[in-house]
Design an enzyme around this catalytic site. Structure first.
Site, PDB file in Angstrom:
ATOM      1  N   ASP A 173       0.740  -0.655   0.015  1.00 16.98           N
ATOM      2  CA  ASP A 173       0.326  -0.118   0.011  1.00 16.98           C
ATOM      3  C   ASP A 173       1.061   1.301  -0.445  1.00 16.98           C
ATOM      4  O   ASP A 173       2.218   1.952   0.840  1.00 16.98           O
ATOM      5  CB  ASP A 173      -1.010   0.250   1.165  1.00 16.98           C
ATOM      6  CG  ASP A 173      -2.613  -0.997   0.883  1.00 16.98           C
ATOM      7  OD1 ASP A 173      -2.592  -0.907  -0.970  1.00 16.98           O
ATOM      8  OD2 ASP A 173      -2.656  -0.997   2.255  1.00 16.98           O
ATOM      9  N   PHE A 177     -17.544   7.436   2.392  1.00 14.84           N
ATOM     10  CA  PHE A 177     -17.288   6.838   1.069  1.00 14.84           C
ATOM     11  C   PHE A 177     -16.734   5.709   1.447  1.00 14.84           C
ATOM     12  O   PHE A 177     -16.754   5.295   2.426  1.00 14.84           O
ATOM     13  CB  PHE A 177     -14.870   7.245   1.559  1.00 14.84           C
ATOM     14  CG  PHE A 177     -14.230   7.042   0.639  1.00 14.84           C
ATOM     15  CD1 PHE A 177     -14.030   7.652  -0.464  1.00 14.84           C
ATOM     16  CD2 PHE A 177     -13.267   5.714   1.225  1.00 14.84           C
ATOM     17  CE1 PHE A 177     -12.859   7.305  -1.355  1.00 14.84           C
ATOM     18  CE2 PHE A 177     -12.540   5.327   0.029  1.00 14.84           C
ATOM     19  CZ  PHE A 177     -12.438   5.543  -0.952  1.00 14.84           C
ATOM     20  N   THR A 220     -17.666   3.062  -4.983  1.00 10.25           N
ATOM     21  CA  THR A 220     -17.796   4.655  -5.272  1.00 10.25           C
ATOM     22  C   THR A 220     -16.281   5.400  -5.278  1.00 10.25           C
ATOM     23  O   THR A 220     -16.766   6.541  -5.923  1.00 10.25           O
ATOM     24  CB  THR A 220     -18.593   5.881  -4.226  1.00 10.25           C
ATOM     25  OG1 THR A 220     -18.615   6.019  -3.106  1.00 10.25           O
ATOM     26  CG2 THR A 220     -20.077   4.432  -3.996  1.00 10.25           C
ATOM     27  N   LYS A 239     -17.287  15.310  -2.817  1.00 11.64           N
ATOM     28  CA  LYS A 239     -15.675  15.382  -2.946  1.00 11.64           C
ATOM     29  C   LYS A 239     -14.936  13.466  -2.836  1.00 11.64           C
ATOM     30  O   LYS A 239     -15.499  12.833  -2.561  1.00 11.64           O
ATOM     31  CB  LYS A 239     -14.774  15.475  -2.155  1.00 11.64           C
ATOM     32  CG  LYS A 239     -15.007  14.685  -0.972  1.00 11.64           C
ATOM     33  CD  LYS A 239     -14.339  15.932   0.821  1.00 11.64           C
ATOM     34  CE  LYS A 239     -14.339  15.151   1.558  1.00 11.64           C
ATOM     35  NZ  LYS A 239     -13.652  13.812   1.827  1.00 11.64           N
TER      36      LYS A 239
END
Length: 688
Positions: free
Chosen positions: A313, A383, A387, A401
């Site tokens: 990551d 979040f 999406t 945002k």
């Protein structure tokens, strides 16, 4: 680290290990190791022979047989000691974990709210789905997820690190572990496990597991050792009739004795690696725990040594992970303050560091005060990895945002237009290694929030090391391709996966595995669980969600994603240790041939004296010296088996060449020296 580290021969470990080594002389304990089982049978046989000889008239032969028999029992005892020491370290680590389990009183809540009615109950009565309130100074009773609140937590009892950590609702730092202590504020925690299923319970079970499963490589090596043992057994058995025939044919000499045959067999079969093999595997898991990584099995540690693809990551592993809002870049016709206000509203309920930094930057730049999201009558849109955007709905206002692609699709679905000027702003931010966050209201794009991240110092050199080891590094990020490419180039990774979704990560792992590669990755979120379950080595963060920890086959107590590189080093060290000691054990046989074979047949074939290259003083001294060396070398190699050979990041070809030189050539030369020194000592003391 505050957790106690034990030395190799710590008296606390040595005393119980010695007793355990004696108990392991039980044939039922030896049965799992075929090579040492053969040694056990040889010991019993020679003990009987020795007793018969003492009962008869052959006292000089009996003394020699007694010496050989005693040292064969020592060989078995030393091999048991190696395994007992390795297991003792694991048991000591398990005992330290058991000491963390405390009987505490929990404040059980009627609902998942701070102000809900609470009642004190024993922690053992809690069940999955219950809610508890933990205030400053109290011990967290059970594993769970933070539902409400932010607090400083002392996890030193689990991780060994004295610095407290922040645990909060939302984001990747919501998981808490039973046995840790809240230092400040309060937390409402939802229990995620039932009694007996806590992290500590599982860790204790894994560390002190009564029956350790052998790894595939260990099984393959065991089969090889058994095959070699059978070959040497058949070869030694044929020497008895051959010796009798030779004596009858030559008309002089003595047939080879059972004592000499047994000594030859034990010296030739791979007792060194056979006696240390189990200890190497146990020690590998123990070294993982010393690095604050709990492995669910030796199979996971071994797989780490064979890894050739690392999925890393970006955030927290390659970069510092504290992305901060640096600038508001408005779209044409939009003022910077309008953009800042909308971005702040979209971030009010966003608990991530990025979301909070947007609120702080808006306050600093335009003195925009935080609003109460409930007073505004707003609905927060969280979040999600699918999406890849978040936001807020306030009456008829729909503010979002998120990533460029996600907002482009969102605006298009609302019949809006994505301005080319904003596209240019996105590219400019991405080219500098920043992360562009697009903000929109309804179908109108308001502009870009530029987030800045910093690549960790020294990470490029570590990736170069991995490359020399033949390991490919792949950076995983949710950023767009331009940002990902800029950071990948700066960090020196081999490849990257941009705009990563859980499905994309899973597909990438399967793609590499289809090519015959072994893949390692880290994860901490529920969305990482499918990929963690698919990866060959999956290191879950202790601070991560319960789903991630259950999907992984290792748990990093420090929650440090960079630890994956250290995990690979430990895995490779274990494989190298096993290979090195196998090479050494097999190379040992050459000197023993020259010691025992001439001594066994010299009365029948005096010409074999030319093979006495070490000029050993007598046939009996030669045989006993070889047997003693065979036993002592196990003791000498115990530290190497438990600590592991020194590992250097080199190519497989270079490592093989070095391995053959040190442990192959060393395995040939050292026994010649050792057997000769023992022979001189026995002669000097007059014991032969």
């Amino acid at each position: 680290m505050s957790r106690k580290q034990f030395t190799l021969f710590d008296p606390v470990l040595l005393k119980p290990a010695l007793w355990s080594a004696v108990l392991k002389l039980d044939p039922r304990a030896q049965w799992h190791n075929p090579v040492m089982m053969v040694v056990w049978c040889c010991c019993v046989l020679l003990t009987i022979v020795c007793g018969v000889q003492f009962a008869g008239d052959s006292s000089s032969e009996a003394v020699f047989s007694l010496g050989v028999t005693a040292w064969l029992w020592f060989t078995l005892l030393f091999a048991n000691l190696a395994e007992a020491l390795a297991e003792g370290r694991s048991k000591a680590q398990a005992a330290s974990l058991k000491g963390l389990k405390k009987t505490v009183v929990a404040h059980k809540l009627a609902a998942a709210e701070h102000d809900a009615v609470s009642q004190p109950v024993p922690a053992d009565s809690l069940r999955k789905g219950d809610y508890v309130l933990v205030s400053a100074g109290e011990v967290i009773p059970y594993d769970g997820e933070v539902i409400e609140g932010v607090a400083s937590v002392d996890e030193s009892a689990i991780t060994g690190e004295s610095a407290p950590v922040i645990r909060e609702s939302g984001g990747d730092f919501s998981a808490v572990t039973g046995g840790t202590r809240v230092l400040s504020d309060w937390l409402v925690i939802g229990c995620t496990v039932n009694p007996g299923e806590t992290f500590l319970d599982r860790m204790i079970s894994m560390v002190e597991g009564a029956k350790r499963r052998k790894t595939p490589n260990e099984i393959a090596l065991s089969i090889l050792l058994v095959a070699l043992t059978l070959v040497f057994l058949l070869a030694v058995v044929t020497l008895m009739p051959f010796s009798q025939y030779s004596v009858n044919s030559m008309g002089h000499g003595e047939p080879i004795s059972v004592t000499v045959l047994v000594a030859l067999l034990v010296c030739l079969i791979p007792t060194t690696i056979g006696g240390l093999l189990s200890a190497i595997g146990v020690a590998g898991m123990s070294r993982m725990l010393a690095a604050n990584v709990i492995a669910t099995s030796g199979r996971a540690v071994e797989a780490a040594g064979d890894i050739d693809v690392l999925l890393l990551d970006k955030t927290g592993t390659i970069t510092l992970g504290n992305r901060q809002a640096a600038a508001f870049l408005p779209a044409p016709g939009i003022s910077e303050q309008e953009l800042a206000s909308a971005a702040q509203l979209a971030s009010l309920a966003d608990e991530t560091p990025e979301g909070r930094s947007i609120v702080v930057l808006a306050k600093q730049r335009f003195n925009l005060r935080e609003h109460d999201i409930h007073a505004l009558g707003a609905t927060f849109v969280p979040f999600s990895a699918q999406t890849r955007m978040s936001g807020v709905n306030i009456h008829d206002r729909m503010i979002r945002k998120g990533s460029v692609d996600a907002l482009r699709r969102h605006v298009a679905s609302n019949q809006g237009h994505f301005p080319p000027e904003v596209e240019k702003q996105v590219e400019d931010v991405a080219k500098t290694g920043g992360t562009p966050l697009v903000v929109s209201e309804g179908a109108c794009v308001l502009g870009v929030v530029a987030l800045k991240d910093i690549v960790k110092g020294g990470i490029k050199e570590r990736f170069a090391e991995l490359r020399r080891m033949g390991i490919k590094t792949v950076m995983i990020t949710g950023d767009n391709r331009l940002t990902a490419a800029a950071i990948a180039a700066e960090a020196g990774v081999d490849d990257f996966l941009a705009e990563a979704t859980p499905e994309a990560k899973l597909a990438l792992i399967r793609q590499y595995q289809a090519e015959g590669r072994l893949v390692a990755m880290t994860g901490d979120g529920t969305n990482d669980a499918p990929a963690l379950a698919q990866a060959d080595v999956a290191v879950a963060m202790n601070s991560g969600t319960q789903a991630a920890k259950e999907a992984g086959n290792m748990v990093d107590l420090d929650s440090n994603p960079t630890k994956l590189i250290e995990v690979v080093h430990i895995g490779k060290q274990m494989l190298m240790t096993r290979g090195s000691l196998t090479t050494f054990s097999l190379a040992n046989d050459l000197a023993k041939y020259f010691a025992i074979l001439p001594a066994a047949f010299i009365t029948t074939y005096p010409q074999l004296g030319a093979l006495n290259l070490m000029h050993l003083s007598s046939p009996q001294s030669a045989i006993l010296s070889a047997v003693i060396f065979n036993a002592l070398i196990i003791i000498g190699l115990i530290p190497l088996a438990l600590r592991g050979v020194h590992y250097q990041p080199r190519s497989a070809k270079s490592l093989l060449r070095r391995n053959l030189f040190f442990y192959g050539l060393g395995g040939v030369v050292l026994p010649f020296i050792g057997i000769k020194v023992i022979d001189l000592f026995l002669t000097l003391m007059g014991w032969i």
